[in-house]
Design an enzyme around this catalytic site. Structure first.
Site, PDB file in Angstrom:
ATOM      1  N   GLN A  67      19.646  -6.681 -27.075  1.00 23.69           N
ATOM      2  CA  GLN A  67      19.758  -6.804 -25.617  1.00 23.69           C
ATOM      3  C   GLN A  67      18.418  -7.218 -25.027  1.00 23.69           C
ATOM      4  O   GLN A  67      17.393  -6.584 -25.302  1.00 23.69           O
ATOM      5  CB  GLN A  67      20.217  -5.469 -24.988  1.00 23.69           C
ATOM      6  CG  GLN A  67      20.435  -5.577 -23.488  1.00 23.69           C
ATOM      7  CD  GLN A  67      20.987  -4.286 -22.857  1.00 23.69           C
ATOM      8  OE1 GLN A  67      21.109  -3.265 -23.527  1.00 23.69           O
ATOM      9  NE2 GLN A  67      21.316  -4.356 -21.580  1.00 23.69           N
TER      10      GLN A  67
ATOM     11  N   HIS B 268      26.262  -6.594 -19.361  1.00 28.62           N
ATOM     12  CA  HIS B 268      27.005  -7.857 -19.346  1.00 28.62           C
ATOM     13  C   HIS B 268      27.876  -7.965 -20.577  1.00 28.62           C
ATOM     14  O   HIS B 268      27.491  -7.529 -21.656  1.00 28.62           O
ATOM     15  CB  HIS B 268      26.055  -9.056 -19.270  1.00 28.62           C
ATOM     16  CG  HIS B 268      24.944  -9.028 -20.282  1.00 28.62           C
ATOM     17  ND1 HIS B 268      23.802  -8.268 -20.108  1.00 28.62           N
ATOM     18  CD2 HIS B 268      24.799  -9.648 -21.474  1.00 28.62           C
ATOM     19  CE1 HIS B 268      23.004  -8.426 -21.146  1.00 28.62           C
ATOM     20  NE2 HIS B 268      23.587  -9.249 -22.000  1.00 28.62           N
TER      21      HIS B 268
HETATM   22  P1  5GP Z   1      21.590 -10.088 -24.246  1.00 27.32           P
HETATM   23  O1  5GP Z   1      20.799 -10.495 -25.449  1.00 27.32           O
HETATM   24  O2  5GP Z   1      20.785  -9.242 -23.291  1.00 27.32           O
HETATM   25  O3  5GP Z   1      22.910  -9.452 -24.615  1.00 27.32           O
HETATM   26  O4  5GP Z   1      21.999 -11.427 -23.532  1.00 27.32           O
HETATM   27  C1  5GP Z   1      21.373 -11.931 -22.392  1.00 27.32           C
HETATM   28  C2  5GP Z   1      21.931 -13.318 -22.184  1.00 27.32           C
HETATM   29  O5  5GP Z   1      21.497 -13.772 -20.928  1.00 27.32           O
HETATM   30  C3  5GP Z   1      21.457 -14.325 -23.226  1.00 27.32           C
HETATM   31  O6  5GP Z   1      22.587 -14.888 -23.889  1.00 27.32           O
HETATM   32  C4  5GP Z   1      20.693 -15.352 -22.413  1.00 27.32           C
HETATM   33  O7  5GP Z   1      20.871 -16.675 -22.854  1.00 27.32           O
HETATM   34  C5  5GP Z   1      21.245 -15.156 -21.022  1.00 27.32           C
HETATM   35  N1  5GP Z   1      20.290 -15.492 -19.977  1.00 27.32           N
HETATM   36  C6  5GP Z   1      18.965 -15.155 -19.921  1.00 27.32           C
HETATM   37  N2  5GP Z   1      18.403 -15.617 -18.810  1.00 27.32           N
HETATM   38  C7  5GP Z   1      19.385 -16.263 -18.121  1.00 27.32           C
HETATM   39  C8  5GP Z   1      19.408 -16.966 -16.883  1.00 27.32           C
HETATM   40  O8  5GP Z   1      18.417 -17.094 -16.150  1.00 27.32           O
HETATM   41  N3  5GP Z   1      20.596 -17.527 -16.505  1.00 27.32           N
HETATM   42  C9  5GP Z   1      21.731 -17.401 -17.263  1.00 27.32           C
HETATM   43  N4  5GP Z   1      22.831 -17.992 -16.813  1.00 27.32           N
HETATM   44  N5  5GP Z   1      21.744 -16.747 -18.441  1.00 27.32           N
HETATM   45  C10 5GP Z   1      20.577 -16.183 -18.860  1.00 27.32           C
END
Ligand code: 5GP
Ligand code: ZN
Length: 113
Positions: free
Chosen positions: A93, A99
């Site tokens: 994460q 999310h």
């Molecule tokens: P995690 O690794 O926290 O589960 O996923 C976070 C997700 O947020 C990642 O897939 C990354 O690509 C996405 N993400 C990070 N920054 C942004 C952003 O500024 N805009 C959008 N649309 N997605 C983002």
């Protein structure tokens, strides 16, 4: 609050938003890991799945229902899709606002990496 996804909810940072209700927002992931990669997020700031409680049951249900309806809309219900919640460091994460990843359009491996 210095939270990237709260800023997207508040339109302080642009995103490709595809669905919105009073409770949730759905938008394209900026770094897609599949031909279809959406993020389904609650508008309420909740840092991780460790922080959910009984009061979030309906909200979480709406997120899952949205995933199922999104799959129908995108025509991927039958081939399939993957939904993922990453929680904390071991799961990778990086954004600390709960999310659900919605991924589709290719075959996914199991077990995941
Ligand atoms: P995690 O690794 O926290 O589960 O996923 C976070 C997700 O947020 C990642 O897939 C990354 O690509 C996405 N993400 C990070 N920054 C942004 C952003 O500024 N805009 C959008 N649309 N997605 C983002
Ligand atoms: Zn937030």
């Amino acid at each position: 609050m210095d939270c990237l996804f709260c800023k997207i909810i508040n339109r302080e940072i642009p995103a490709s938003i595809i669905h919105e209700t009073d409770n949730i927002l759905v938008f394209d992931d900026i770094n897609p890991q599949a031909p279809i990669h959406k993020l389904i997020i609650p508008k309420e700031h909740i840092s991780t799945l460790n922080d959910i409680n009984e009061g979030h049951k309906i909200l979480l249900g709406e997120m899952l229902l949205t995933a199922s309806e999104l799959a129908k809309k995108l025509g991927v219900s039958e081939p399939g899709y993957r939904t993922i919640f990453n929680c904390n460091k071991d799961a990778g994460q990086i954004v600390f606002h709960v999310h659900m990843h919605f991924l589709a359009g290719r075959t996914f491996n199991w077990p995941p990496g």
